[in-house]
Scaffold this active site. Sequence first.
Site, PDB file in Angstrom:
ATOM      1  N   HIS A   1     -15.663  -7.810  -9.169  1.00 17.31           N
ATOM      2  CA  HIS A   1     -15.304  -6.885 -10.240  1.00 17.31           C
ATOM      3  C   HIS A   1     -16.339  -6.886 -11.363  1.00 17.31           C
ATOM      4  O   HIS A   1     -16.436  -5.905 -12.104  1.00 17.31           O
ATOM      5  CB  HIS A   1     -13.932  -7.250 -10.802  1.00 17.31           C
ATOM      6  CG  HIS A   1     -12.816  -7.083  -9.818  1.00 17.31           C
ATOM      7  ND1 HIS A   1     -12.643  -7.933  -8.747  1.00 17.31           N
ATOM      8  CD2 HIS A   1     -11.832  -6.150  -9.725  1.00 17.31           C
ATOM      9  CE1 HIS A   1     -11.593  -7.541  -8.062  1.00 17.31           C
ATOM     10  NE2 HIS A   1     -11.080  -6.473  -8.617  1.00 17.31           N
TER      11      HIS A   1
ATOM     12  N   GLU B   1       0.824  -1.209   0.000  1.00 20.03           N
ATOM     13  CA  GLU B   1       0.000   0.000   0.000  1.00 20.03           C
ATOM     14  C   GLU B   1       0.860   1.263   0.000  1.00 20.03           C
ATOM     15  O   GLU B   1       0.519   2.259  -0.645  1.00 20.03           O
ATOM     16  CB  GLU B   1      -0.955  -0.002   1.191  1.00 20.03           C
ATOM     17  CG  GLU B   1      -1.962  -1.149   1.197  1.00 20.03           C
ATOM     18  CD  GLU B   1      -2.825  -1.186  -0.051  1.00 20.03           C
ATOM     19  OE1 GLU B   1      -3.042  -0.116  -0.670  1.00 20.03           O
ATOM     20  OE2 GLU B   1      -3.285  -2.283  -0.428  1.00 20.03           O
TER      21      GLU B   1
END
Length: 601
Positions: free
Chosen positions: A458, A327
Amino acid sequence: MCFRVSSAQWAYSTNMTDFNKRRMIEEQTLKAKFDKVSWRKATEFDWTRMPDPTVRRQLRMLATKDRVALSDEKYNEIHHLISEMKDAYAHVRICDAAASRCDFDLTDAQRFMAQTRDAASLRHTWLQWHDAIGPRVRNKFMRYVDLANQAARLNGFSDASEAADTVYEDARLQDELAQTFGRILPLYKELFAYVRSKLYVAYGPDVVRIDGPLPAHLLGNMWAQEWSRIYDLVVPYPEFDKFDVTGELLRQGYTPLRIFQMAEEFYTSLGLKPMPPEFWRSSMLERPKSREAQCTASAWDFCNRIDYRIKQCTEVDMENFATAHHEMAHIEYYLHYSEQPFLFRDGANPGFHEGFANSILLSVVNPTHLYRVGLMNSNGSETSYEQNINFLMLQGLRKIAYAPFAYMMDQWRHLVFGSPDGVARMNSDWWSLRLRLQGIVPPSRRPENGFDAASKRHVPFDIPYVQYYVALLVEFQIFKSACRATDHRGPLHLCDIYRSREAGRILSEVLRMGKARHWKEVLAVLSRGGADGELSAEPLLEYFEPLFDWLRTANRKEPVIGWMSKREDFALYRPLVGATGARIWMNYRFLFVLFVIFFII
């Protein structure tokens, strides 16, 4: 506008109250109207005649923006449909195998799939999830496909899948993807054959056919997209330790804050940027105790060149140690391209952000680096051959096993959007692709009017997926380039770029560009006069070369490398025709892709 929307989304993600949800929806609605106005203004210009290439490129990005070409009524409808599908997905709950609990969400189901080794229980959980989500969103998705195609045609494209590909600004994208997949497929088939042999021993011939495809519920993951959770079943040398430093992190007294401080030191050792004060003041690095928050790790850019944050409910373990570095890599990208014009503040293509973040992990989780930071007792050069193969097997279950799934997802979308009857065949096409490209079949008969693709978020969330396949390729290309800058000698999987200012200079140059230059130019910069900026599978194959050699030896007695498809496999997802075989559904584009793949092989 970007700052307002990001702030509202952050507020809800870190404090999930009804008030914050309403505020987020209001800001997102306003942003949709803002996008519509921006599109109308951009289309007032004949951007194709603009002499300045930078202006021309930015206007093209605005003028061909997806969906905004629809009428206000249809534009609002498609956003409402996507919102409804997201909400339906978030609220799915299923029963456990014993029917003692019926409040399992996806996180619970995923944990169960990863930890359980009982085939019947795994089959039950898999079926519960797929049967719960598909019918809820099928009709909404069919209408969404219709509206998305209408928007694409208004922008001059044949269908929505073609429109989605244009963000790569490369007419040869699909050909390049097919070529790279063809290069990876022999390695995947060797891994597949080895894993199947171990599952055959674990579950027996009634569950796993020794020469056939693999049932989707046995691979430790709801979608069989990566197989690292069954490492214990397939580890080549079980007498050697797994590469997990959780115990050492706990023994040395690591805290979530210390993990992030260590991640920052990794980047500053390369000469990259430290985290700004706002990051440490405003990030959510631990699970809040007094409020409900979304714990999915994510990196945030608040678009004002000042505020960057990470949201992560960090636990002290190996997985969170890696996630923190991942991240923070996104934050480094944000910081480096922050001086670009707003439309160029993004990855060079949709796969670059994830590709860069994952390339960092290739260095962070390998034995060489873990030894250098005091979390392992032996460095990479001292690890035994068996330990190296174990490490590469674990990485292969994450990366090689993922390649066909990442490639297949948007190939399926091409069929759905590009065929007149694509939505009518979307379930059989889904499983046909999974069988042909991945060697995966459902655990039981699936209805033609089902919608199993919706099990992957998704799809109902309207998130393109080819970017993750591109990211997989870019990840290894970036890593090899950085390793070359360190003058690394030896196997690629043992390279550690930690403290290399030379690697940092190359990465910094690439990150600063953002999206201001075509991504192939960025790849050319990475190659330093080597390759010509094409997507390539060669660095990935070099990384896994020792495992490839080992697998070929281990599989010498296997009856089939890959899988043999039989009539009963096809019968799991489409009706049989006559006594000789199955009805095969595919359009000409898919036939061409398969031809290219197998021609290369």
